[in-house]
Write an enzyme that holds these catalytic residues in place. Sequence first.
Site, short mmCIF file in Angstrom:
data_model
loop_
_atom_site.label_atom_id
_atom_site.label_comp_id
_atom_site.label_asym_id
_atom_site.label_seq_id
_atom_site.Cartn_x
_atom_site.Cartn_y
_atom_site.Cartn_z
N PHE A 11 0.81 -1.22 0.00
CA PHE A 11 0.00 0.00 0.00
C PHE A 11 0.86 1.29 0.00
CE2 PHE A 11 -2.22 2.69 3.45
CZ PHE A 11 -2.81 3.54 2.54
N ILE A 12 1.64 1.50 1.05
CA ILE A 12 2.36 2.78 1.16
C ILE A 12 3.53 2.82 0.18
CG2 ILE A 12 3.48 4.41 2.73
CD1 ILE A 12 2.07 2.97 5.06
N ALA A 34 8.73 -9.32 -1.97
CA ALA A 34 8.56 -10.79 -1.99
C ALA A 34 7.19 -11.20 -2.54
CB ALA A 34 8.75 -11.35 -0.59
N ALA A 83 7.37 -5.28 5.12
CA ALA A 83 7.02 -5.78 6.45
C ALA A 83 5.76 -6.62 6.36
CB ALA A 83 6.76 -4.60 7.40
N THR A 125 6.43 2.54 12.91
CA THR A 125 5.02 2.83 13.19
C THR A 125 4.87 3.41 14.59
OG1 THR A 125 2.93 1.73 13.72
CG2 THR A 125 4.86 0.36 13.75
N ASP A 126 3.81 4.19 14.80
CA ASP A 126 3.54 4.70 16.15
C ASP A 126 3.18 3.57 17.12
OD1 ASP A 126 1.01 4.06 15.10
OD2 ASP A 126 0.06 5.93 15.71
N GLU A 127 2.84 2.38 16.56
CA GLU A 127 2.40 1.28 17.43
C GLU A 127 3.52 0.78 18.35
OE1 GLU A 127 -0.24 -1.56 15.64
OE2 GLU A 127 -0.84 -0.14 14.10
N TYR A 150 3.12 -7.82 16.14
CA TYR A 150 3.49 -6.88 15.08
C TYR A 150 4.31 -5.73 15.63
CZ TYR A 150 2.91 -2.81 11.99
OH TYR A 150 3.15 -1.69 11.22
N SER A 151 3.77 -5.03 16.65
CA SER A 151 4.48 -3.84 17.13
C SER A 151 5.78 -4.22 17.82
CB SER A 151 3.58 -2.99 18.02
OG SER A 151 3.02 -3.73 19.06
N SER A 153 7.74 -6.67 16.88
CA SER A 153 8.73 -6.92 15.82
C SER A 153 9.19 -5.60 15.20
CB SER A 153 8.15 -7.86 14.74
OG SER A 153 7.12 -7.22 14.01
N LYS A 154 8.30 -4.63 15.09
CA LYS A 154 8.70 -3.32 14.54
C LYS A 154 9.63 -2.60 15.53
CE LYS A 154 7.38 -1.61 11.16
NZ LYS A 154 7.88 -1.67 9.77
N LYS A 189 -7.54 -4.19 6.11
CA LYS A 189 -7.38 -3.10 7.07
C LYS A 189 -8.73 -2.39 7.22
CE LYS A 189 -2.96 -3.83 7.59
NZ LYS A 189 -1.89 -3.33 6.79
N GLY A 275 -5.30 -7.85 23.36
CA GLY A 275 -4.24 -6.84 23.51
C GLY A 275 -4.49 -5.58 22.70
P1 NAD Z 1 1.47 -3.73 3.20
O1 NAD Z 1 1.19 -4.95 4.01
O2 NAD Z 1 0.39 -3.16 2.35
O3 NAD Z 1 2.72 -4.01 2.22
C1 NAD Z 1 3.86 -4.70 2.64
C2 NAD Z 1 4.69 -5.04 1.40
O4 NAD Z 1 5.90 -5.68 1.86
C3 NAD Z 1 3.99 -6.01 0.44
O5 NAD Z 1 4.19 -5.58 -0.88
C4 NAD Z 1 4.71 -7.33 0.70
O6 NAD Z 1 4.74 -8.18 -0.44
C5 NAD Z 1 6.09 -6.84 1.08
N1 NAD Z 1 6.82 -7.82 1.90
C6 NAD Z 1 6.37 -8.48 3.00
N2 NAD Z 1 7.31 -9.31 3.46
C7 NAD Z 1 8.39 -9.16 2.65
C8 NAD Z 1 9.68 -9.72 2.63
N3 NAD Z 1 10.06 -10.65 3.53
N4 NAD Z 1 10.56 -9.33 1.67
C9 NAD Z 1 10.20 -8.41 0.75
N5 NAD Z 1 8.97 -7.85 0.72
C10 NAD Z 1 8.09 -8.22 1.65
O7 NAD Z 1 2.04 -2.67 4.23
P2 NAD Z 1 1.86 -1.07 4.26
O8 NAD Z 1 0.60 -0.73 4.93
O9 NAD Z 1 2.16 -0.53 2.90
O10 NAD Z 1 3.04 -0.69 5.27
C11 NAD Z 1 4.35 -0.41 4.78
C12 NAD Z 1 5.26 -0.10 5.96
O11 NAD Z 1 4.74 1.02 6.69
C13 NAD Z 1 5.37 -1.24 6.97
O12 NAD Z 1 6.71 -1.30 7.41
C14 NAD Z 1 4.45 -0.82 8.11
O13 NAD Z 1 4.90 -1.35 9.34
C15 NAD Z 1 4.60 0.69 8.06
N6 NAD Z 1 3.43 1.47 8.56
C16 NAD Z 1 2.18 1.22 8.05
C17 NAD Z 1 1.11 1.99 8.49
C18 NAD Z 1 -0.28 1.77 7.94
O14 NAD Z 1 -1.24 2.37 8.46
N7 NAD Z 1 -0.47 0.97 6.90
C19 NAD Z 1 1.31 2.99 9.44
C20 NAD Z 1 2.60 3.22 9.93
C21 NAD Z 1 3.65 2.45 9.46
P1 TYD Z 2 -6.19 -1.76 11.52
O1 TYD Z 2 -6.58 -1.19 10.20
O2 TYD Z 2 -5.98 -3.24 11.61
O3 TYD Z 2 -4.93 -0.94 12.04
P2 TYD Z 2 -4.15 -1.02 13.47
O4 TYD Z 2 -4.62 -2.17 14.25
O5 TYD Z 2 -2.74 -1.18 13.02
O6 TYD Z 2 -4.44 0.31 14.15
O7 TYD Z 2 -7.30 -1.40 12.58
C1 TYD Z 2 -7.63 -0.05 12.89
C2 TYD Z 2 -8.57 -0.06 14.06
O8 TYD Z 2 -9.79 -0.68 13.66
C3 TYD Z 2 -8.05 -0.89 15.23
O9 TYD Z 2 -8.47 -0.24 16.45
C4 TYD Z 2 -8.77 -2.22 15.10
C5 TYD Z 2 -10.10 -1.83 14.47
N1 TYD Z 2 -10.70 -2.83 13.60
C6 TYD Z 2 -12.03 -3.25 13.81
O10 TYD Z 2 -12.72 -2.76 14.73
N2 TYD Z 2 -12.56 -4.16 12.96
C7 TYD Z 2 -11.83 -4.74 11.93
O11 TYD Z 2 -12.38 -5.61 11.21
C8 TYD Z 2 -10.49 -4.31 11.73
C9 TYD Z 2 -9.64 -4.89 10.63
C10 TYD Z 2 -9.97 -3.36 12.59
#
Ligand code: NAD
Ligand code: TYD
Length: 336
Positions: A11-12, A34, A83, A125-127, A150-151, A153-154, A189, A275
């Site tokens: 995504f990002i 990957a 990740a 991440t802020d997590e 998750y958090s 490992s980050k 998500k 949690g």
């Molecule tokens: P995502 O799950 O949409 O994408 C993750 C990407 O990483 C995928 O393309 C996947 O194929 C690739 N990947 C996973 N394991 C791999 C590996 N072993 N080797 C190579 N590629 C691999 O994630 P996202 O939401 O785009 O998040 C990107 C980054 O931003 C992550 O590090 C996440 O922790 C961080 N982040 C995300 C959010 C959020 O709200 N989505 C917020 C803060 C930080």
């Molecule tokens: P998520 O998108 O999984 O992000 P994060 O857990 O990393 O913040 O979830 C955002 C918020 O929404 C979180 O408080 C969990 C909640 N949530 C639900 O209530 N229902 C759902 O089906 C999902 C995926 C998340």
Amino acid sequence: MKMLVTGGCGFIGANFIKAHLNNFASDTIVNLDALTYAGNPDNLADVAHDPRYTFVCGDIANSALVESLFAEQIFDAVVNFAAESHVDRSIETPQLFLKTNVMGTQSLLHAALNHGVKKFVHISTDEVYGSLGPEGKFTETTPLSPRSPYSASKAAADHLAFAYFNTYHLPVCVTRCSNNYGPYQFPEKLLPLMIANALAGKELPVYGDGMHRREWIYVGDHCRAIELVLENGRPGEIYNIGIDNEIPNLEVIRKLLVLLDRPESLIRHVKDRPGHDRRYAIDASKIARELGWKPFVQFDDGLAATVRWYLDNRSWWEKIISGEYRQYYARMYGNR
Ligand code: NAD
Ligand code: TYD
């Protein structure tokens, strides 16, 4: 600049690569991804044939592969998005999160060190800060207190990034952003899942009382912050990224239902996530002060634009939900 971006099919990462190629005409990007369930090359279809863009299918935790990639070409900078990113999945399979998020990050840091990379931006991440009570915000000096696999490992990856800075002087910056939303977010998500369910007339599963609070930042604003850290972030520093708009999950879902013209009766309270962090809120004054960053997109505008995108791009997420894209990519790239 020649840059290695990891996780660019997610995504990002995909939003970042497209914006970067658009804004920096002479830069080139190698995207190492990957293609896990979350990686989707369709996200980068617009740039797939751009001569400045190269895709490499591979695992960041495969240190031999990563080392050979760095040996073949000189990278000025690395941006590590790759990740396992979903908290619920981390509760099911924590070991996979350690492999990618911890060992994968270490393998990249090590290769970057061996090959004299000038800037390494690690996307965290802020997590990692844990869960807030009713008052206060996370600053860059808030002690780490991760509560999900998750958090955790980050957080471990962040510690390794600073270990490589302090021990070996690798120029690393770490960014810690709040919850992102926008185009190409995988439909597990909160926002895309709720949009897809509402459009199908399915129930919207709200964990617990739905009063967990998050800050929602438009993905483009996050990507601009990463660009600033890449250019001018001080090595060894953390930059929090947030938008000061914390909002309970239930309120987010109600706003979505209004935009989609669907009834609130679709909301269904389900068992809470184990949690489950109650509240995140970010103090982003450091990146504003040092790098001049500020968000441009207000939540209501970004949410409306995102809903529009999911309505206009139904085939993108319907393909994912149906599993069709997994079969296609398994044929193209093997099963992952
Ligand atoms: P995502 O799950 O949409 O994408 C993750 C990407 O990483 C995928 O393309 C996947 O194929 C690739 N990947 C996973 N394991 C791999 C590996 N072993 N080797 C190579 N590629 C691999 O994630 P996202 O939401 O785009 O998040 C990107 C980054 O931003 C992550 O590090 C996440 O922790 C961080 N982040 C995300 C959010 C959020 O709200 N989505 C917020 C803060 C930080
Ligand atoms: P998520 O998108 O999984 O992000 P994060 O857990 O990393 O913040 O979830 C955002 C918020 O929404 C979180 O408080 C969990 C909640 N949530 C639900 O209530 N229902 C759902 O089906 C999902 C995926 C998340």
